[in-house]
Design a protein around this motif. Structure first.
Motif, PDB file in Angstrom:
ATOM      1  N   ALA A  32     -63.557  -1.453  -9.322  1.00  0.00           N
ATOM      2  CA  ALA A  32     -62.779  -1.490 -10.562  1.00  0.00           C
ATOM      3  C   ALA A  32     -61.291  -1.391 -10.261  1.00  0.00           C
ATOM      4  O   ALA A  32     -60.452  -1.809 -11.059  1.00  0.00           O
ATOM      5  N   SER A  95     -49.946  -9.859 -13.215  1.00  0.00           N
ATOM      6  CA  SER A  95     -51.038  -8.887 -13.406  1.00  0.00           C
ATOM      7  C   SER A  95     -51.281  -8.683 -14.905  1.00  0.00           C
ATOM      8  O   SER A  95     -50.488  -9.150 -15.730  1.00  0.00           O
ATOM      9  N   THR A  96     -52.328  -7.922 -15.208  1.00  0.00           N
ATOM     10  CA  THR A  96     -52.540  -7.510 -16.603  1.00  0.00           C
ATOM     11  C   THR A  96     -51.332  -6.712 -17.076  1.00  0.00           C
ATOM     12  O   THR A  96     -50.843  -6.891 -18.204  1.00  0.00           O
ATOM     13  N   THR A  97     -50.852  -5.829 -16.204  1.00  0.00           N
ATOM     14  CA  THR A  97     -49.705  -4.978 -16.550  1.00  0.00           C
ATOM     15  C   THR A  97     -48.527  -5.852 -16.964  1.00  0.00           C
ATOM     16  O   THR A  97     -47.880  -5.603 -17.993  1.00  0.00           O
ATOM     17  N   HIS A 124     -55.988   2.317 -20.688  1.00  0.00           N
ATOM     18  CA  HIS A 124     -55.301   2.425 -19.398  1.00  0.00           C
ATOM     19  C   HIS A 124     -53.795   2.505 -19.691  1.00  0.00           C
ATOM     20  O   HIS A 124     -53.319   1.938 -20.677  1.00  0.00           O
ATOM     21  N   ALA A 126     -51.542   0.855 -18.632  1.00  0.00           N
ATOM     22  CA  ALA A 126     -50.978  -0.499 -18.785  1.00  0.00           C
ATOM     23  C   ALA A 126     -51.059  -0.989 -20.228  1.00  0.00           C
ATOM     24  O   ALA A 126     -50.289  -1.850 -20.645  1.00  0.00           O
ATOM     25  N   ASN A 176     -62.063   1.498 -18.296  1.00  0.00           N
ATOM     26  CA  ASN A 176     -62.082   1.706 -16.837  1.00  0.00           C
ATOM     27  C   ASN A 176     -62.444   3.149 -16.490  1.00  0.00           C
ATOM     28  O   ASN A 176     -62.473   3.502 -15.321  1.00  0.00           O
ATOM     29  N   ASP A 201     -56.972  -6.232 -23.749  1.00  0.00           N
ATOM     30  CA  ASP A 201     -56.813  -5.983 -22.314  1.00  0.00           C
ATOM     31  C   ASP A 201     -58.170  -6.254 -21.671  1.00  0.00           C
ATOM     32  O   ASP A 201     -59.097  -5.458 -21.772  1.00  0.00           O
ATOM     33  N   ALA A 203     -58.817  -6.598 -18.419  1.00  0.00           N
ATOM     34  CA  ALA A 203     -58.763  -6.360 -16.959  1.00  0.00           C
ATOM     35  C   ALA A 203     -60.136  -6.047 -16.371  1.00  0.00           C
ATOM     36  O   ALA A 203     -60.517  -6.588 -15.341  1.00  0.00           O
ATOM     37  N   GLN A 204     -60.888  -5.183 -17.042  1.00  0.00           N
ATOM     38  CA  GLN A 204     -62.242  -4.862 -16.557  1.00  0.00           C
ATOM     39  C   GLN A 204     -63.285  -5.765 -17.194  1.00  0.00           C
ATOM     40  O   GLN A 204     -64.265  -6.154 -16.560  1.00  0.00           O
ATOM     41  N   SER A 224     -56.333  -9.674 -14.892  1.00  0.00           N
ATOM     42  CA  SER A 224     -55.761  -9.767 -13.539  1.00  0.00           C
ATOM     43  C   SER A 224     -56.717 -10.532 -12.633  1.00  0.00           C
ATOM     44  O   SER A 224     -57.927 -10.328 -12.711  1.00  0.00           O
ATOM     45  N   HIS A 226     -57.012 -10.054  -9.321  1.00  0.00           N
ATOM     46  CA  HIS A 226     -57.527  -9.295  -8.164  1.00  0.00           C
ATOM     47  C   HIS A 226     -58.795  -8.507  -8.452  1.00  0.00           C
ATOM     48  O   HIS A 226     -59.519  -8.147  -7.531  1.00  0.00           O
ATOM     49  N   LYS A 227     -59.080  -8.223  -9.726  1.00  0.00           N
ATOM     50  CA  LYS A 227     -60.344  -7.530 -10.038  1.00  0.00           C
ATOM     51  C   LYS A 227     -61.484  -8.549 -10.169  1.00  0.00           C
ATOM     52  O   LYS A 227     -62.644  -8.200 -10.245  1.00  0.00           O
TER      53      LYS A 227
HETATM   54  C1  LIG Z   1     -58.561  -1.432 -18.302  1.00  0.00           C
HETATM   55  C2  LIG Z   1     -57.404  -1.768 -17.411  1.00  0.00           C
HETATM   56  N1  LIG Z   1     -56.314  -2.304 -17.944  1.00  0.00           N
HETATM   57  C3  LIG Z   1     -55.256  -2.650 -17.191  1.00  0.00           C
HETATM   58  C4  LIG Z   1     -55.256  -2.446 -15.830  1.00  0.00           C
HETATM   59  C5  LIG Z   1     -54.063  -2.835 -15.034  1.00  0.00           C
HETATM   60  O1  LIG Z   1     -54.374  -3.876 -14.170  1.00  0.00           O
HETATM   61  P1  LIG Z   1     -53.324  -4.351 -13.082  1.00  0.00           P
HETATM   62  O2  LIG Z   1     -53.009  -3.165 -12.230  1.00  0.00           O
HETATM   63  O3  LIG Z   1     -54.015  -5.433 -12.346  1.00  0.00           O
HETATM   64  O4  LIG Z   1     -52.127  -4.813 -13.817  1.00  0.00           O
HETATM   65  C6  LIG Z   1     -56.370  -1.873 -15.229  1.00  0.00           C
HETATM   66  C7  LIG Z   1     -56.390  -1.600 -13.782  1.00  0.00           C
HETATM   67  O5  LIG Z   1     -57.143  -0.815 -13.278  1.00  0.00           O
HETATM   68  C8  LIG Z   1     -57.478  -1.525 -16.039  1.00  0.00           C
HETATM   69  O6  LIG Z   1     -58.589  -0.974 -15.506  1.00  0.00           O
END
Ligand SMILES: Cc1ncc(COP(=O)(O)O)c(C=O)c1O
Length: 405
Positions: A32, A95-97, A124, A126, A176, A201, A203-204, A224, A226-227
């Motif tokens: 994750a 990235s998601t961020t 998160h 982010a 997450n 979001d 990301a997960q 993102s 990379h996940k």
């Molecule tokens: C739910 C969630 N949102 C956003 C992010 C941020 O992702 P990134 O670090 O790839 O920008 C993460 C990263 O763990 C996440 O788990």
């Protein structure tokens, strides 16, 4: 133990890092945070650098044309992956961020100075901090939706708390921390009834749930690479065309500008207008290879495999005295603590036994404060994990408990 076949991973052989970890007797249970990459992704990146790099959207010579075409093909693959109506609705970020920060700046000028922004208590950082700062800048209230003991955003509360003052709703598809899939479709509908902008979001979520942005009907969706078995340095922001048209350009620089004088400039619309400077070209190409790789697999079989591992792990963990699991995980991720044992101590002993897990607050500090916890241990699974990984982890856990008890 029943069903052992489904606890072995047919995908593991495609990931060289897993073979490397095996040589070191290391167990990888932190997907994750980031995923390992399959051969086709590594080969695509290597090829790109070995055959020759070129910047995109700029030059006429054949290599630059080819790389530009390959890059734009990935935009098309991403659009297909999430069923976006057109490729122009896919912006590459880092990235998601960065996608969410882009939105928090890009939306600012068009948001009124009254009303509220709604997020949930399980976001998160982010998907919390950019909105917190935007709310402060605009004088808007930041409303936090509660979540249930199962780790799911409380829908009846959302029905009341999302109201005609709500300008924007931003929630995650999958937590997450809890490993729970969130009722985003219903939340989006509630927000739409109030005329609010909706941001997901992913990301997960995108890693474990087929995602269709048209069915969801969200205004924006971020994730993102990379996940998702792709390299770091590439993120995605999808937006509805009419919403993208309202975004203010945020990062300014090369290749996003239509005309410029020393004192004024006009910018391209999305996507290029939001991709200032040189993109992470190799990473974007790697993302294309990751999508191809996953498209060639049976995604339902992957979900099944991950679910089987999760069920086995849940059963084993709950049999151990003092283990408290946070929420009711749906997919691939379990956070837990053991009564009387500090997560940092447990994590230290697991680390010493070559188990790669995460301990702490997992970028969700307010969530842990609201639970009155200093942190938890998080195990996150992916398609390449197998029964042996879990057994090795459980035996390391038992040794750690014995030492710490
Ligand atoms: C739910 C969630 N949102 C956003 C992010 C941020 O992702 P990134 O670090 O790839 O920008 C993460 C990263 O763990 C996440 O788990």
């Amino acid at each position: 133990m029943k069903n052992t076949d489904s606890l072995n991973s047919p995908w593991r052989k495609d990931f060289p890092a897993l073979q490397n970890f095996a040589k070191q007797n290391m167990v990888w249970l932190d997907s994750a945070a980031t995923s390992q990459k399959p051969y086709p992704v590594i080969e695509t990146i290597t090829d790109y650098y070995q055959q020759g790099s070129a910047n995109i959207h700029r030059a006429q010579y054949p290599l630059a044309q080819k790389i530009t075409n390959d890059f734009e093909q990935v935009r098309h693959k991403v659009a297909q992956l999430i069923n976006a109506p057109t490729d122009e609705q896919i912006i590459f970020t880092r990235s998601t961020t960065e996608s969410i920060n882009l939105l928090a700046y890009g939306l600012e000028a068009n948001l009124p100075n009254t009303g509220n922004i709604v997020i949930s208590g399980l976001e998160h950082h982010a998907n919390l901090l950019p909105w917190q700062r935007l709310a402060q800048r605009k004088g808007l209230e930041l409303v936090i939706l509660p979540f249930t003991a199962d780790g799911i955003i409380d829908l009846p509360a959302a029905q009341v708390m999302i109201n005609k003052r709500t300008r924007l709703l931003a929630v995650s598809q999958m937590s997450n921390v809890f490993g729970t899939l969130q009722p985003i479709k219903q939340l989006i509908q509630i927000a739409k009834q109030q005329g609010a902008i909706t941001v997901i979001d992913g990301a997960q979520g995108i890693v474990h749930q087929p995602t269709d942005v048209q069915t969801l009907d969200c205004d924006f969706y971020a994730f993102s690479g990379h996940k998702f078995y792709a390299p770091e340095g590439v993120g995605i922001l999808y937006g509805k065309t009419e919403q993208l048209a309202k975004l203010q350009h945020w990062q300014l620089g090369g290749e996003m500008v239509q005309t410029a004088t020393y004192h004024s400039a006009n910018f391209y619309p999305a996507p290029l207008g939001f991709e200032a400077g040189t993109a992470a070209i190799g990473s974007v190409l790697g993302l294309g290879a990751a999508i191809d790789y996953l498209n060639a697999q049976d995604r339902a079989a992957i979900a099944n495999h991950e679910k089987t591992l999760l069920t086995y792990l849940m059963r084993e963990l709950t049999q151990r005295e003092g283990v408290c699991i946070l929420g009711q995980p749906d997919q691939s991720l379990i956070s837990f603590y053991i009564k009387g044992i500090h997560p940092a101590d447990l994590s230290q002993l697991l680390t010493e036994q070559n188990i790669a897990i995460r301990a702490g607050q997992h970028c969700c500090m307010p969530l842990y404060n609201s639970l009155g916890l200093s942190g938890s241990i998080r195990i996150s699974l992916a398609l390449y994990n197998n029964q042996h990984d879990l057994q090795q982890f459980l035996s390391a856990l038992d040794k750690a408990i014995e030492l710490l008890a």
